[in-house]
Design a protein around this motif. Structure first.
Motif, PDB file in Angstrom:
ATOM      1  N   LYS A 209       0.818  -1.213   0.000  1.00  0.00           N
ATOM      2  CA  LYS A 209       0.000   0.000   0.000  1.00  0.00           C
ATOM      3  C   LYS A 209       0.852   1.263   0.000  1.00  0.00           C
ATOM      4  CE  LYS A 209      -4.079  -2.107   2.071  1.00  0.00           C
ATOM      5  NZ  LYS A 209      -5.062  -2.092   3.185  1.00  0.00           N
ATOM      6  N   VAL A 210       1.968   1.243   0.710  1.00  0.00           N
ATOM      7  CA  VAL A 210       2.847   2.417   0.750  1.00  0.00           C
ATOM      8  C   VAL A 210       3.464   2.682  -0.617  1.00  0.00           C
ATOM      9  CG1 VAL A 210       5.031   3.288   1.681  1.00  0.00           C
ATOM     10  CG2 VAL A 210       3.337   2.272   3.214  1.00  0.00           C
ATOM     11  N   GLN A 211       3.785   1.631  -1.358  1.00  0.00           N
ATOM     12  CA  GLN A 211       4.414   1.795  -2.666  1.00  0.00           C
ATOM     13  C   GLN A 211       3.515   2.538  -3.654  1.00  0.00           C
ATOM     14  OE1 GLN A 211       7.369   1.658  -3.537  1.00  0.00           O
ATOM     15  NE2 GLN A 211       8.371  -0.338  -3.416  1.00  0.00           N
ATOM     16  N   LYS A 212       2.215   2.617  -3.400  1.00  0.00           N
ATOM     17  CA  LYS A 212       1.311   3.313  -4.311  1.00  0.00           C
ATOM     18  C   LYS A 212       1.489   4.827  -4.258  1.00  0.00           C
ATOM     19  CE  LYS A 212      -2.476   1.742  -2.572  1.00  0.00           C
ATOM     20  NZ  LYS A 212      -3.916   1.475  -2.334  1.00  0.00           N
ATOM     21  N   TYR A 213       2.107   5.332  -3.203  1.00  0.00           N
ATOM     22  CA  TYR A 213       2.210   6.774  -3.015  1.00  0.00           C
ATOM     23  C   TYR A 213       3.447   7.352  -3.704  1.00  0.00           C
ATOM     24  CZ  TYR A 213      -1.693   6.542   0.175  1.00  0.00           C
ATOM     25  OH  TYR A 213      -2.953   6.351   0.689  1.00  0.00           O
ATOM     26  N   SER A 214       3.395   8.672  -3.909  1.00  0.00           N
ATOM     27  CA  SER A 214       4.480   9.357  -4.616  1.00  0.00           C
ATOM     28  C   SER A 214       5.737   9.435  -3.764  1.00  0.00           C
ATOM     29  CB  SER A 214       4.034  10.773  -4.999  1.00  0.00           C
ATOM     30  OG  SER A 214       5.110  11.514  -5.540  1.00  0.00           O
ATOM     31  N   ARG A 215       6.868   9.428  -4.413  1.00  0.00           N
ATOM     32  CA  ARG A 215       8.131   9.607  -3.713  1.00  0.00           C
ATOM     33  C   ARG A 215       8.434  11.087  -3.459  1.00  0.00           C
ATOM     34  NH1 ARG A 215      10.495   9.127  -9.213  1.00  0.00           N
ATOM     35  NH2 ARG A 215      12.201  10.653  -9.404  1.00  0.00           N
ATOM     36  N   LEU A 216       7.566  11.973  -3.936  1.00  0.00           N
ATOM     37  CA  LEU A 216       7.745  13.416  -3.770  1.00  0.00           C
ATOM     38  C   LEU A 216       6.855  13.918  -2.634  1.00  0.00           C
ATOM     39  CD1 LEU A 216       7.580  14.460  -7.543  1.00  0.00           C
ATOM     40  CD2 LEU A 216       9.528  13.533  -6.266  1.00  0.00           C
ATOM     41  N   HIS A 217       7.338  14.917  -1.895  1.00  0.00           N
ATOM     42  CA  HIS A 217       6.559  15.468  -0.780  1.00  0.00           C
ATOM     43  C   HIS A 217       6.845  16.958  -0.642  1.00  0.00           C
ATOM     44  CE1 HIS A 217       4.812  16.006   3.214  1.00  0.00           C
ATOM     45  NE2 HIS A 217       4.257  14.812   3.083  1.00  0.00           N
ATOM     46  N   TYR A 218       5.781  17.719  -0.378  1.00  0.00           N
ATOM     47  CA  TYR A 218       5.894  19.179  -0.300  1.00  0.00           C
ATOM     48  C   TYR A 218       6.840  19.640   0.815  1.00  0.00           C
ATOM     49  CZ  TYR A 218       2.323  20.717  -3.638  1.00  0.00           C
ATOM     50  OH  TYR A 218       1.624  21.020  -4.775  1.00  0.00           O
ATOM     51  N   ARG A 219       6.910  18.896   1.910  1.00  0.00           N
ATOM     52  CA  ARG A 219       7.626  19.367   3.086  1.00  0.00           C
ATOM     53  C   ARG A 219       9.084  18.918   3.102  1.00  0.00           C
ATOM     54  NH1 ARG A 219       4.136  17.402   6.314  1.00  0.00           N
ATOM     55  NH2 ARG A 219       5.479  15.865   7.323  1.00  0.00           N
ATOM     56  N   CYS A 220       9.604  18.499   1.998  1.00  0.00           N
ATOM     57  CA  CYS A 220      10.963  17.954   1.932  1.00  0.00           C
ATOM     58  C   CYS A 220      12.019  19.051   2.034  1.00  0.00           C
ATOM     59  CB  CYS A 220      11.136  17.189   0.622  1.00  0.00           C
ATOM     60  SG  CYS A 220      12.799  16.542   0.355  1.00  0.00           S
ATOM     61  N   GLY A 221      13.181  18.676   2.576  1.00  0.00           N
ATOM     62  CA  GLY A 221      14.294  19.608   2.655  1.00  0.00           C
ATOM     63  C   GLY A 221      14.812  20.032   1.290  1.00  0.00           C
ATOM     64  N   SER A 222      14.592  19.192   0.273  1.00  0.00           N
ATOM     65  CA  SER A 222      14.983  19.576  -1.089  1.00  0.00           C
ATOM     66  C   SER A 222      14.207  20.808  -1.539  1.00  0.00           C
ATOM     67  CB  SER A 222      14.735  18.415  -2.061  1.00  0.00           C
ATOM     68  OG  SER A 222      15.445  17.268  -1.672  1.00  0.00           O
ATOM     69  N   SER A 223      12.921  20.868  -1.186  1.00  0.00           N
ATOM     70  CA  SER A 223      12.108  22.033  -1.509  1.00  0.00           C
ATOM     71  C   SER A 223      12.650  23.268  -0.805  1.00  0.00           C
ATOM     72  CB  SER A 223      10.651  21.795  -1.090  1.00  0.00           C
ATOM     73  OG  SER A 223      10.102  20.686  -1.770  1.00  0.00           O
ATOM     74  N   PHE A 224      13.112  23.074   0.422  1.00  0.00           N
ATOM     75  CA  PHE A 224      13.672  24.190   1.184  1.00  0.00           C
ATOM     76  C   PHE A 224      14.879  24.784   0.467  1.00  0.00           C
ATOM     77  CE2 PHE A 224      16.794  25.608   4.355  1.00  0.00           C
ATOM     78  CZ  PHE A 224      16.077  26.660   4.915  1.00  0.00           C
ATOM     79  N   ILE A 225      15.722  23.934  -0.105  1.00  0.00           N
ATOM     80  CA  ILE A 225      16.913  24.420  -0.817  1.00  0.00           C
ATOM     81  C   ILE A 225      16.513  25.309  -1.987  1.00  0.00           C
ATOM     82  CG2 ILE A 225      18.905  23.715  -2.200  1.00  0.00           C
ATOM     83  CD1 ILE A 225      19.033  21.171  -0.525  1.00  0.00           C
ATOM     84  N   VAL A 226      15.497  24.878  -2.746  1.00  0.00           N
ATOM     85  CA  VAL A 226      15.028  25.678  -3.882  1.00  0.00           C
ATOM     86  C   VAL A 226      14.502  27.026  -3.413  1.00  0.00           C
ATOM     87  CG1 VAL A 226      13.319  25.815  -5.730  1.00  0.00           C
ATOM     88  CG2 VAL A 226      14.524  23.682  -5.315  1.00  0.00           C
ATOM     89  N   PHE A 227      13.746  27.010  -2.323  1.00  0.00           N
ATOM     90  CA  PHE A 227      13.167  28.253  -1.826  1.00  0.00           C
ATOM     91  C   PHE A 227      14.230  29.222  -1.322  1.00  0.00           C
ATOM     92  CE2 PHE A 227       9.123  25.708  -1.128  1.00  0.00           C
ATOM     93  CZ  PHE A 227       8.480  26.289  -2.210  1.00  0.00           C
ATOM     94  N   THR A 228      15.349  28.714  -0.803  1.00  0.00           N
ATOM     95  CA  THR A 228      16.411  29.622  -0.377  1.00  0.00           C
ATOM     96  C   THR A 228      16.976  30.392  -1.570  1.00  0.00           C
ATOM     97  OG1 THR A 228      18.143  27.915  -0.577  1.00  0.00           O
ATOM     98  CG2 THR A 228      17.070  28.163   1.568  1.00  0.00           C
TER      99      THR A 228
END
Length: 321
Positions: A209-228
């Motif tokens: 069931k977990v494998q059905k979900y996306s590997r992307l998430h809004y709250r990720c630290g990668s997103s934080f890097i882009v926003f900086t």
């Protein structure tokens, strides 16, 4: 949906495993070469003044980043130590086969001393600060040296500086992702996101069931890097921040770094809160695009490790209420 499904959890990928941060404990699960899953559990303790700072907008982001760097480095080093032991064991086994000689068994260390934990935490914070300073200063210096007379308006220089940052970041992530160990690290990163997304959706945490979900998430630290990068372009373009020399430009960037980090954290929280709102959800897309590089689709056994870490964290959290 479970009663506590709105609880916000975060985590990070480590070597051959995943760490999840709960309300009372941080737990890392690592899969060893013999397929055994081992855990590393550290209670979350903060001074009162730290807790107060984490409630102040703009300040809480910087405090949280420093705290996460310190504690995250401990869990990363635990996973690296386990990985190194497995690799050393494989090499020793190969040597035993070739030489056919008995090997003296050495006693392995069973835990970390307080001084070791403090040392690792300090090293983690210093490495983060040093890396961030380099990532802030280098693009500004490159743009100033190569394009000093191209734009009259400072905004153009700031936009080009931001573009250079993005190019350097993408190139760095792409090339390190080609190495096998980092590729697996990014797979565990994807597994971490899948588990959090499944939990937030109230899904039963099974591998299928977990494998059905996306590997992307809004709250990720990668997103934080882009926003900086994006926030930095806007902040540096304010009329009050001007420069005449390359050294003044770098000095301003370093001086404003805590403010940019704090504001970027608030933007990240804002985009996460708006991710279910039509149109406004697209504000978080730059971070999701970067995660296409920093995450990979995990295998079932990697998702299983992530689930084990998350369940163990929640189990201990429940016991410490």
């Amino acid at each position: 949906m479970p009663q506590d499904s709105r609880s916000i959890y975060g985590g990070q990928a480590v070597i051959e495993g995943v760490m999840f941060a709960g309300k009372h404990v941080n737990v890392t699960a690592v899969r060893r070469k013999n397929d055994e899953i081992v855990f590393y559990e550290v209670p979350r303790t903060s001074q009162r003044w730290v807790q107060r700072l984490k409630k102040i907008p703009l300040v809480r982001g910087v405090v949280g980043i420093i705290e996460s760097s310190a504690k995250g480095s401990q869990h990363l080093n635990f996973s690296m130590e386990a990985y190194a032991e497995d690799e050393a064991g494989d090499q020793q086994d190969q040597a035993d086969v070739k030489q056919a000689k008995p090997v003296k068994e050495e006693k392995k260390s069973g835990g970390w001393s307080l001084s070791m934990l403090v040392g690792v935490a300090v090293a983690g914070v210093l490495s983060f600060i040093f890396g961030k300073l380099i990532f802030t200063a280098a693009p500004a210096a490159i743009e100033e040296l190569l394009f000093a007379g191209v734009f009259v308006n400072k905004v153009g220089h700031n936009l080009l500086e931001g573009l250079i940052k993005i190019i350097l970041l993408l190139a760095y992530l792409y090339f390190i992702s080609l190495t096998p160990i980092i590729k697996r690290l990014f797979q565990y990163h994807g597994a971490e996101h899948k588990v959090i997304s499944a939990y937030e959706a109230g899904e039963e945490l099974t591998v299928r069931k977990v494998q059905k979900y996306s590997r992307l998430h809004y709250r990720c630290g990668s997103s934080f890097i882009v926003f900086t990068v994006i926030v930095g372009v806007f902040v540096y373009s304010l009329p009050i921040f001007t420069w005449d020399t390359i050294w003044e430009r770098i000095y301003i960037r370093i001086l404003l770094l805590p403010f940019v980090l704090g504001l970027s954290y608030e933007v990240l929280r804002w985009t996460n809160a708006l991710r279910d709102v039509p149109v406004l959800r697209y504000l978080g897309y730059p971070g999701l695009w970067l995660q296409l590089l920093t995450t990979k689709e995990p295998r079932d056994e990697q998702v299983a490790v992530s689930i084990a870490s998350f369940n163990r964290m929640r189990e201990i959290d429940g016991q410490m209420k």
